[in-house]
Design an enzyme around this catalytic site. Structure first.
Site, short mmCIF file in Angstrom:
data_model
loop_
_atom_site.label_atom_id
_atom_site.label_comp_id
_atom_site.label_asym_id
_atom_site.label_seq_id
_atom_site.Cartn_x
_atom_site.Cartn_y
_atom_site.Cartn_z
N GLU A 170 0.81 -1.23 0.00
CA GLU A 170 0.00 0.00 0.00
C GLU A 170 0.84 1.27 0.00
O GLU A 170 0.77 2.09 0.92
CB GLU A 170 -0.96 -0.01 1.19
CG GLU A 170 -1.95 -1.14 1.14
CD GLU A 170 -3.04 -1.03 2.20
OE1 GLU A 170 -2.96 -0.14 3.05
OE2 GLU A 170 -3.98 -1.85 2.15
N GLU A 382 -5.17 -8.71 0.68
CA GLU A 382 -5.89 -8.44 1.94
C GLU A 382 -7.36 -8.21 1.64
O GLU A 382 -7.71 -7.58 0.65
CB GLU A 382 -5.37 -7.16 2.63
CG GLU A 382 -4.00 -7.28 3.24
CD GLU A 382 -3.53 -6.00 3.93
OE1 GLU A 382 -4.36 -5.22 4.44
OE2 GLU A 382 -2.31 -5.79 3.95
C1 BG6 Z 1 -4.24 -2.22 5.25
C2 BG6 Z 1 -2.88 -2.54 5.78
O1 BG6 Z 1 -4.29 -0.86 5.05
O2 BG6 Z 1 -5.35 -2.44 6.02
C3 BG6 Z 1 -2.88 -3.33 7.08
O3 BG6 Z 1 -2.08 -3.16 4.83
C4 BG6 Z 1 -3.98 -2.79 7.96
O4 BG6 Z 1 -1.60 -3.24 7.65
C5 BG6 Z 1 -5.30 -3.10 7.27
O5 BG6 Z 1 -3.98 -3.29 9.26
C6 BG6 Z 1 -6.52 -2.69 8.05
O6 BG6 Z 1 -6.46 -1.34 8.38
P1 BG6 Z 1 -6.68 -0.86 9.85
O7 BG6 Z 1 -6.41 0.60 9.83
O8 BG6 Z 1 -8.08 -1.18 10.20
O9 BG6 Z 1 -5.70 -1.63 10.69
#
Ligand code: BG6
Length: 482
Positions: A170, A382
């Site tokens: 990201e 993800e």
């Molecule tokens: C993504 C990242 O942005 O989303 C992760 O790659 C992150 O590291 C995940 O934890 C979820 O976002 P958040 O802010 O809810 O932890």
């Protein structure tokens, strides 16, 4: 669009789950590890929810064997994790830390022992603080060589066992939060010029790593993971359709065109020129970016939500540096770029407690868009739901997470039927972990970890949630039983 019976997921589909070093490992100063920018940033008052840190995180550094055993029992096909640069090079460059290299050797070997494919992220936001101190990290062109040297060390050490590599996690998020919103290190705000320069350096670092990997291991598979939020025009008004086009060029294609084609979108470049914020591009850079793009094997996609674009008056809202980090619904704010677009809420979609829209069909659209524009295979690196979980009688019932994942996998299956070449689906996340700005109460995992915000709370014991057993079935049936 498909009319025939669903073909389902490909036979060798990689059902996976993911994590990142800073969010799970802990052991922040163990065995020669250097300080990272996040080790420092979390200590600045007011930066993270209830001043949470990853000092101990969920102690994966010491409990990785237990975590991998649970993955094996679940039948996981791939595990995506990142490497902490400051464990390998405590000062970012120069002297190497053998103990750090050995930790990931052990983790990789443990995964392979159970037939789990390691998928390694080279950089998931934690940069050695020494490089920040030496030359302001990503702001200096010097980081390109240091990053490529670090990445090459990993390729040489693990390339005989690791086939899937993700260069950057990201880039759009760590750079915008770091230089526009002040919410990630180095905590700068509204610095457009540096933001684009930093991105050019990150692009060159990514490209250098791709070239180095393919030189060493031509058969390896490599890509970057992009946080892709597809966008809907607010309505059929032409100026809102143009707002969507502006959003896509500046927020999505700006990065994905580099990874896939090695070029910046022309209209975005023209906008930067008109604002005097184009990055310095050295002779030969664009050729290098193109060469690397030709060798990229997949587009990595982190998909959580979609957004809406509406025309934003020149005196309209700007970038906001506040967001919902408490889990109190309805506290997020509209933001945008004056003169181009703003992102109002979408009242057709439900939201999480952290005000993220829930839009399974958006995942299918991501895949379709990438397939049409780039014709690349896709790794969903993800996708998941951050939620409050409760332990009841030693169990965690999380039907909301199952419903979320089920709906997204159904749409992903449709994307495969549409002709998209999807190689892997990694949920976020495997165990519960530190959510950078939202502490430990925003849980994503299949495996519950007994700890709260306070560093001394909880036993750190692992308990598989209902979603763990559900995903096990999904894997067993290759996505047929959801
Ligand atoms: C993504 C990242 O942005 O989303 C992760 O790659 C992150 O590291 C995940 O934890 C979820 O976002 P958040 O802010 O809810 O932890």
């Amino acid at each position: 669009m498909y009319f025939k019976e669903s073909q389902g997921f490909p036979k060798d589909f990689l059902w996976g789950s993911a994590s990142a070093a800073y969010q799970v490992e802990g052991g922040w100063n163990a065995d020669g590890k250097g300080l990272s920018n996040w080790d420092k940033f979390v200590r600045i008052p007011g930066k993270t929810f209830k001043a949470t840190t990853g000092d101990k995180a969920v102690d994966h550094y010491h409990r990785y064997k237990e975590d991998v055993r649970l993955m094996a029992e679940m039948g996981l096909k791939t595990y995506r994790f990142s490497i902490a640069w400051s464990r390998i090079y405590p000062n970012g460059n120069g002297e190497i830390n053998e103990a750090g290299l050995k930790f990931y050797d052990d983790l990789i070997n443990e995964l392979l022992k159970y037939g789990i494919e390691p998928m390694v992220t080279v950089y998931h936001w934690d940069m050695p603080q020494a490089l920040e101190d030496e030359y302001h990290g990503w702001e200096s062109r010097q980081i390109v060589d240091d990053y490529v040297n670090y990445a090459t060390t990993l390729f040489k050490r693990y390339g005989d066992r690791v086939k899937y590599w993700i260069t950057m996690n990201e880039q759009n998020i760590f750079t915008s939060f770091g230089w526009l919103k002040g919410m990630h290190p180095p905590g700068k705000e509204n610095d457009m010029k540096t933001f684009y320069q930093v991105n050019h350096h990150a692009n060159m670092a990514h490209a250098g790593a791709v070239l180095a990997l393919k030189e060493l291991y031509p058969e390896a598979k490599v890509g970057a993971s992009f946080a892709y939020s597809p966008c809907y025009a607010y309505d059929r008004k032409p100026e809102n359709a143009m707002a969507k086009a502006d959003y896509d060029d500046l927020q999505n294609y700006w990065w994905m065109d580099i990874y896939a084609y090695g070029r910046y979108p022309r209209s975005a470049w023209a906008y930067l020129e008109s604002h005097g914020v184009t990055p310095d591009v050295l002779p030969g850079d664009m050729e290098t970016l193109k060469k690397a793009a030709a060798l990229v094997d997949f587009m990595g996609v982190n998909y959580y939500q979609t957004c809406v674009a509406e025309y934003n008056d020149i005196n309209g809202v700007g970038m906001s540096n506040t967001m919902n980090t408490t889990g109190k619904k309805g506290t997020a704010q509209i933001q945008g770029i004056p003169g181009l677009y703003k992102n109002p809420a979408n009242d057709y979609l439900p939201t999480t407690d952290w005000d993220w829209t829930i839009d399974p069909m958006g995942l299918r659209m991501c895949c379709r868009d990438i397939t049409s524009r780039y014709d690349l295979p896709i790794v969903i690196s993800e996708n998941g739901l951050g939620a409050f979980d409760k332990v009841e009688g030693g169990k965690i019932h999380d039907p909301y997470r199952i419903a979320y994942l089920k709906a997204h996998i159904e749409e992903l299956k449709k994307a495969c039927d549409d002709g998209c070449r999807v190689l892997a689906y990694c949920t976020w996340s495997y165990t519960d972990l530190l959510s950078w700005l939202n502490g430990y109460q925003k849980r994503y995992g299949f495996v519950y970890v007994d700890r709260e915000e306070d560093e001394n709370s909880g036993t750190l014991n692992r308990i598989p949630k209902d979603s763990y057993y559900w995903y096990k079935k999904v894997i067993e049936t290759n996505g047929e039983e959801l």
